[in-house]
Design a protein around this motif. Structure first.
Motif, PDB file in Angstrom:
ATOM      1  N   ASP A  93       0.825  -1.211   0.000  1.00 20.95           N
ATOM      2  CA  ASP A  93       0.000   0.000   0.000  1.00 20.95           C
ATOM      3  C   ASP A  93       0.861   1.262   0.000  1.00 20.95           C
ATOM      4  O   ASP A  93       0.533   2.238  -0.671  1.00 20.95           O
ATOM      5  N   LYS A  94       1.953   1.236   0.749  1.00 18.98           N
ATOM      6  CA  LYS A  94       2.858   2.389   0.774  1.00 18.98           C
ATOM      7  C   LYS A  94       3.517   2.587  -0.591  1.00 18.98           C
ATOM      8  O   LYS A  94       3.666   3.710  -1.055  1.00 18.98           O
TER       9      LYS A  94
ATOM     10  N   ILE B 138       2.279   1.624  -3.502  1.00 16.88           N
ATOM     11  CA  ILE B 138       1.231   2.087  -4.413  1.00 16.88           C
ATOM     12  C   ILE B 138       1.027   3.588  -4.239  1.00 16.88           C
ATOM     13  O   ILE B 138       0.941   4.337  -5.212  1.00 16.88           O
ATOM     14  N   ALA B 139       0.957   4.033  -2.987  1.00 16.13           N
ATOM     15  CA  ALA B 139       0.794   5.462  -2.712  1.00 16.13           C
ATOM     16  C   ALA B 139       1.990   6.265  -3.221  1.00 16.13           C
ATOM     17  O   ALA B 139       1.826   7.353  -3.778  1.00 16.13           O
ATOM     18  N   ALA B 140       3.185   5.711  -3.053  1.00 12.53           N
ATOM     19  CA  ALA B 140       4.395   6.415  -3.513  1.00 12.53           C
ATOM     20  C   ALA B 140       4.396   6.554  -5.030  1.00 12.53           C
ATOM     21  O   ALA B 140       4.714   7.626  -5.562  1.00 12.53           O
TER      22      ALA B 140
ATOM     23  N   GLY C  14       1.768   6.566  -6.932  1.00 11.42           N
ATOM     24  CA  GLY C  14       0.697   7.509  -7.241  1.00 11.42           C
ATOM     25  C   GLY C  14       1.157   8.945  -7.063  1.00 11.42           C
ATOM     26  O   GLY C  14       0.888   9.807  -7.909  1.00 11.42           O
ATOM     27  N   ALA C  15       1.872   9.202  -5.978  1.00 13.60           N
ATOM     28  CA  ALA C  15       2.398  10.546  -5.723  1.00 13.60           C
ATOM     29  C   ALA C  15       3.433  10.929  -6.780  1.00 13.60           C
ATOM     30  O   ALA C  15       3.455  12.070  -7.250  1.00 13.60           O
TER      31      ALA C  15
ATOM     32  N   ASP D 257       1.597  11.899  -9.885  1.00  7.03           N
ATOM     33  CA  ASP D 257       1.017  13.238  -9.736  1.00  7.03           C
ATOM     34  C   ASP D 257       2.087  14.309  -9.912  1.00  7.03           C
ATOM     35  O   ASP D 257       1.868  15.324 -10.567  1.00  7.03           O
TER      36      ASP D 257
ATOM     37  N   LYS E 295       2.592   1.260 -10.447  1.00  7.79           N
ATOM     38  CA  LYS E 295       1.450   1.284  -9.535  1.00  7.79           C
ATOM     39  C   LYS E 295       0.438   0.220  -9.958  1.00  7.79           C
ATOM     40  O   LYS E 295      -0.078  -0.529  -9.114  1.00  7.79           O
TER      41      LYS E 295
ATOM     42  N   ILE F 152      -0.975  -2.997  -7.823  1.00  5.70           N
ATOM     43  CA  ILE F 152      -2.416  -3.158  -7.616  1.00  5.70           C
ATOM     44  C   ILE F 152      -2.849  -4.540  -8.110  1.00  5.70           C
ATOM     45  O   ILE F 152      -3.633  -5.238  -7.450  1.00  5.70           O
TER      46      ILE F 152
END
Length: 74
Positions: free
Chosen positions: A3-4, A6-8, A10-11, A14, A31, A35
């Motif tokens: 999860d970390k 995936i968030a990284a 995603g960031a 962005d 990512k 997933i």
């Protein structure tokens, strides 16, 4: 930990969007792979299709099409 990561990614995607899209496709691809590994194949498939739509010239096109072929068989 996934999860970390995936968030990284995603960031990072962005951030890449605001920097002219440089490596955004790579961040989103990674990512999507994470997933997919978590068992959310449909969400990964959607993200991969988004990459092709928003970055049609990506050098990852063949890899993405391969992953989409695998995901459509699931």
């Amino acid at each position: 930990h996934a999860d970390k990561a995936i968030a990284a990614f995603g960031a990072l995607a962005d951030e890449a969007s605001t920097a002219g899209g440089f490596y955004r496709d790579f961040a989103l691809y990674n990512k999507a792979r994470l997933i997919e590994a978590k068992g959310a194949a449909k969400q990964a498939e959607k993200l991969l299709k988004e990459i092709l739509e928003k970055s049609p010239g990506t050098s990852l096109r063949d890899d993405i099409n391969d992953r989409l072929a695998v995901l459509s068989g699931k």
